[in-house]
Design an enzyme around this catalytic site. Structure first.
Site, PDB file in Angstrom:
ATOM      1  N   LYS A 206       0.832  -1.201   0.000  1.00  0.00           N
ATOM      2  CA  LYS A 206       0.000   0.000   0.000  1.00  0.00           C
ATOM      3  C   LYS A 206       0.868   1.254   0.000  1.00  0.00           C
ATOM      4  O   LYS A 206       0.704   2.151  -0.799  1.00  0.00           O
ATOM      5  CB  LYS A 206      -0.924  -0.033   1.224  1.00  0.00           C
ATOM      6  N   GLU A 212      10.650  -4.784   4.343  1.00  0.00           N
ATOM      7  CA  GLU A 212      10.727  -6.218   4.004  1.00  0.00           C
ATOM      8  C   GLU A 212      10.338  -6.429   2.539  1.00  0.00           C
ATOM      9  O   GLU A 212      11.017  -7.137   1.785  1.00  0.00           O
ATOM     10  CB  GLU A 212       9.779  -7.034   4.893  1.00  0.00           C
ATOM     11  N   GLY A 266      -4.953  -2.035   5.362  1.00  0.00           N
ATOM     12  CA  GLY A 266      -4.193  -3.199   4.892  1.00  0.00           C
ATOM     13  C   GLY A 266      -4.890  -4.519   5.168  1.00  0.00           C
ATOM     14  O   GLY A 266      -5.047  -5.363   4.286  1.00  0.00           O
ATOM     15  N   ARG A 267      -5.341  -4.702   6.404  1.00  0.00           N
ATOM     16  CA  ARG A 267      -5.950  -5.995   6.770  1.00  0.00           C
ATOM     17  C   ARG A 267      -7.365  -6.155   6.236  1.00  0.00           C
ATOM     18  O   ARG A 267      -8.004  -7.175   6.473  1.00  0.00           O
ATOM     19  CB  ARG A 267      -5.885  -6.185   8.286  1.00  0.00           C
ATOM     20  N   GLU A 352      -4.831  -6.719  15.253  1.00  0.00           N
ATOM     21  CA  GLU A 352      -4.316  -5.417  14.841  1.00  0.00           C
ATOM     22  C   GLU A 352      -5.423  -4.370  14.942  1.00  0.00           C
ATOM     23  O   GLU A 352      -5.164  -3.187  15.135  1.00  0.00           O
ATOM     24  CB  GLU A 352      -3.745  -5.487  13.417  1.00  0.00           C
ATOM     25  N   HIS A 383      -5.757 -33.370  18.475  1.00  0.00           N
ATOM     26  CA  HIS A 383      -4.667 -34.279  18.871  1.00  0.00           C
ATOM     27  C   HIS A 383      -3.506 -33.505  19.482  1.00  0.00           C
ATOM     28  O   HIS A 383      -2.396 -34.014  19.573  1.00  0.00           O
ATOM     29  CB  HIS A 383      -4.207 -35.091  17.664  1.00  0.00           C
ATOM     30  N   LYS A 511       9.507  -0.829  14.323  1.00  0.00           N
ATOM     31  CA  LYS A 511      10.084  -0.460  13.014  1.00  0.00           C
ATOM     32  C   LYS A 511      11.136   0.631  13.195  1.00  0.00           C
ATOM     33  O   LYS A 511      12.208   0.592  12.591  1.00  0.00           O
ATOM     34  CB  LYS A 511       8.988   0.088  12.094  1.00  0.00           C
TER      35      LYS A 511
HETATM   36  C1  G6Q Z   1      -2.558  -3.827   8.013  1.00  0.00           C
HETATM   37  C2  G6Q Z   1      -1.299  -3.244   8.418  1.00  0.00           C
HETATM   38  C3  G6Q Z   1      -0.069  -3.960   7.927  1.00  0.00           C
HETATM   39  C4  G6Q Z   1       0.302  -3.672   6.486  1.00  0.00           C
HETATM   40  C5  G6Q Z   1       1.731  -4.150   6.234  1.00  0.00           C
HETATM   41  C6  G6Q Z   1       2.168  -3.952   4.827  1.00  0.00           C
HETATM   42  O1  G6Q Z   1      -3.644  -3.396   8.306  1.00  0.00           O
HETATM   43  O2  G6Q Z   1      -1.293  -1.903   8.133  1.00  0.00           O
HETATM   44  O3  G6Q Z   1      -0.156  -5.350   8.101  1.00  0.00           O
HETATM   45  O4  G6Q Z   1      -0.597  -4.274   5.616  1.00  0.00           O
HETATM   46  O5  G6Q Z   1       2.605  -3.505   7.107  1.00  0.00           O
HETATM   47  O6  G6Q Z   1       2.083  -2.614   4.476  1.00  0.00           O
HETATM   48  P1  G6Q Z   1       2.241  -2.161   2.984  1.00  0.00           P
HETATM   49  O7  G6Q Z   1       1.117  -2.751   2.200  1.00  0.00           O
HETATM   50  O8  G6Q Z   1       2.196  -0.672   3.001  1.00  0.00           O
HETATM   51  O9  G6Q Z   1       3.553  -2.696   2.502  1.00  0.00           O
END
Ligand code: G6Q
Length: 547
Positions: A206, A212, A266-267, A352, A383, A511
């Site tokens: 996003k 990463e 994001g989520r 989150e 199990h 971070k």
């Molecule tokens: C979700 C969070 C988080 C995000 C990641 C990746 O709600 O904000 O999990 O999706 O940190 O972020 P980017 O899509 O910006 O790389």
């Protein structure tokens, strides 16, 4: 903001929880033959049986009062109407607009966002058709056989979960791979055996600033360029992002970018361009069905009275245990193997969103909020950790999830799976009392001391709360409804607790510190002061890296 704990409905709810802490559910089913029928609900292709909870009519009534007193209905209208309910980031929260029909009108600051949503979906569909049909060619004229999604968190977990869940609908001639962690093993593992000429990378971020993802994307780009040259990038890299300039700066033409908007968390983003790997894998018709399933749940959530509203009921039951009975975790127990990543996905969605301890008005809460979400496929759990669920000291509410239809699993397997699924909810509810244990042991030929010693170990208290969710089918629509069910559940809980479910400031500090520690690790001496423990560990790692 009225303090939640001062609301009469809150206090009533807690009293009911105290009263029902030791309910005898087995007896409740006997004394009330209509209980099972009354506490079940069918909507959006799924049946929810919530009768095996420590509830009765009076407790439920107080929970619905609580939902009304905390403004669930008004806040729901604000969410669905595009108001900026994510106040700490000053954003609307409109994942529901991503699955709205083409003719819907959903406005953010007076602007209907639905046409843009469909414009991107149309581009995604056209692109997917080209890749899936073999019309989109790699640099040497061969079709794409492998797609690698590079993304993390919300840009990974939803697509991974959905692609696994819908494996039966996946195209057989394209293999999907996901790279999320910056531990280079994962990328190396994925790239091994792939042919750069037939591989398509989706860089999903996003912000397009996530360390990463960018580190993995750079390495993947270098791998491609080394094999096929710079010109190949246009044929083998696409981006999904809200940040066009960063995509260009990275070296991906924005003609190969699929955008979305700051009002997509994001989520909550698998319905947006972040869902591109899902769309490529299951195809446009199935992706539309996934969205239609979610839309059906949106409509149910928006219109059903609270008393017959699936997400509202799940949310309130959760609150009853967390705030009324001290539960601190929630187990997600899916029984269909394709749902094996659902717990991980819901872990992010819920933790989150509702892992917060400050209310919207900035005050610190004086009650518990989001629980720890955990889980694995249920049969494996039986199990492993189900022992604790049956006889441990923790109260763990459980969502049992299974599809009634399972065409891929042979009937013999499916019946055994469903029998176990149903048996667990029965066992957790009814338990096994001392009289039953004694009778069982006697029947097995035990008596005297040998029997007495075993009795306490063989007793099951029962009254362990479960929800049973039976999907008609684990198909795209069924999965869409299931995901939206949990999205709205999380929303309702956040409203009751008065927190912002849509920011995630808690991920920032780590971070920031990682940046300073990375600089420290690159230099012979630390550039920043740390506590003695962290400094000692940095020194230890630095020394090991040199060795
Ligand atoms: C979700 C969070 C988080 C995000 C990641 C990746 O709600 O904000 O999990 O999706 O940190 O972020 P980017 O899509 O910006 O790389």
């Amino acid at each position: 903001m009225t303090a939640l704990t001062a609301l009469p409905a809150w206090q009533d709810t807690l009293k009911h929880a105290q009263r029902l802490q030791s309910i005898d559910l087995r007896a409740a089913f006997v004394s009330d033959p209509a209980r099972a029928q009354r506490f079940r609900l069918k909507a959006c292709g799924m049946l929810l049986d919530y009768s095996k909870n420590r509830i009765d009519d009076a407790a439920l009534a107080s929970l619905f009062d609580l939902a009304r007193a905390t403004g669930v209905e008004t806040r729901r209208a604000a969410l669905l109407g595009g108001e900026r309910i994510n106040t700490t980031e000053n954003r609307a929260v409109l994942h529901t607009a991503l699955r709205a029909p083409r003719d819907a009108d959903i406005r953010v600051d007076g602007q209907n966002v639905v046409p843009e949503v469909h414009a991107v979906l149309d581009r995604m569909n056209a692109f997917a058709e080209r890749v899936r049909s073999g019309e989109w060619l790699g640099h040497d004229g061969r079709a794409i056989t492998d797609i690698v999604n590079i993304g993390i968190g919300g840009s990974d977990l939803g697509p991974v979960m959905a692609c696994q869940a819908l494996k039966d609908y996946g195209t057989p001639h394209i293999d999907l791979h996901f790279v999320s962690t910056v531990d280079g093993w994962q990328l190396a593992d994925v790239l091994e055996g792939l042919d750069p000429a037939t591989t398509l990378f989706i860089v999903a971020s996003k912000t397009f600033t996530t360390q990463e993802t960018l580190t993995n994307a750079k390495a993947a780009r270098a791998w491609l360029v080394a094999a096929a040259g710079e010109a190949a990038v246009a044929k083998h890299f696409v981006a999904v992002s809200t940040n066009g300039p960063a995509v260009s700066a990275f070296g991906i033409d924005t003609a190969n970018m699929f955008g979305f908007w700051d009002w997509v968390g994001g989520r909550y983003s698998l319905w947006s361009a972040i869902g591109l790997p899902i769309l490529l894998y299951i195809g446009p018709d199935n992706f539309r069905a996934l969205q239609a399933g979610a839309r059906a749940m949106d409509e149910h959530f928006a219109n059903a009275p609270l008393e017959q509203n699936l997400p509202v009921i799940l949310a309130l039951l959760g609150i009853f245990y967390i705030n009324g009975m001290g539960a601190s975790t929630q187990l997600i127990s899916p029984y269909n193997q394709p749902l094996h990543r659902l717990p991980a996905y819901l872990q992010q969605l819920d933790m989150e969103s509702n892992g917060k301890s400050v209310r919207l008005d900035g005050e610190t809460v004086n009650y518990h909020t989001g629980p720890v979400i955990w889980g694995e496929p249920g049969i494996n759990g039986q199990h492993a950790y189900y022992q604790l669920l049956h006889q441990g000291t923790e109260l763990v509410p459980i969502d049992f999830i299974a599809a009634v239809a399972n065409p891929k699993s042979p009937r013999e397997h499916h019946l055994i799976m469903l029998a176990n699924f149903l048996a667990q909810t029965e066992a957790l509810m009814r338990g096994k009392n001392e009289t039953e244990v004694r009778a069982e042991l006697s029947a097995a030929g035990l008596s005297g001391d040998a029997l007495e010693k075993l009795v306490p170990h063989k007793i099951f208290d029962g009254n362990r709360p479960t929800n049973t969710l039976l999907l008609d089918q684990l198909d795209p629509a069924g999965l869409g409804s299931l995901i939206a069910l949990y999205e709205h559940k999380v929303f309702v809980q956040g409203v009751v607790w008065g927190i912002n479910s849509y920011d995630q400031w808690g991920v920032e500090l780590g971070k920031q510190l990682a940046k300073t520690i990375e600089a420290d690790l690159r230099s012979p001496h630390s550039l920043t002061a740390h506590d003695a423990s962290t400094q000692g560990l940095i020194d230890y790692v630095r020394k090991a890296l040199k060795a």
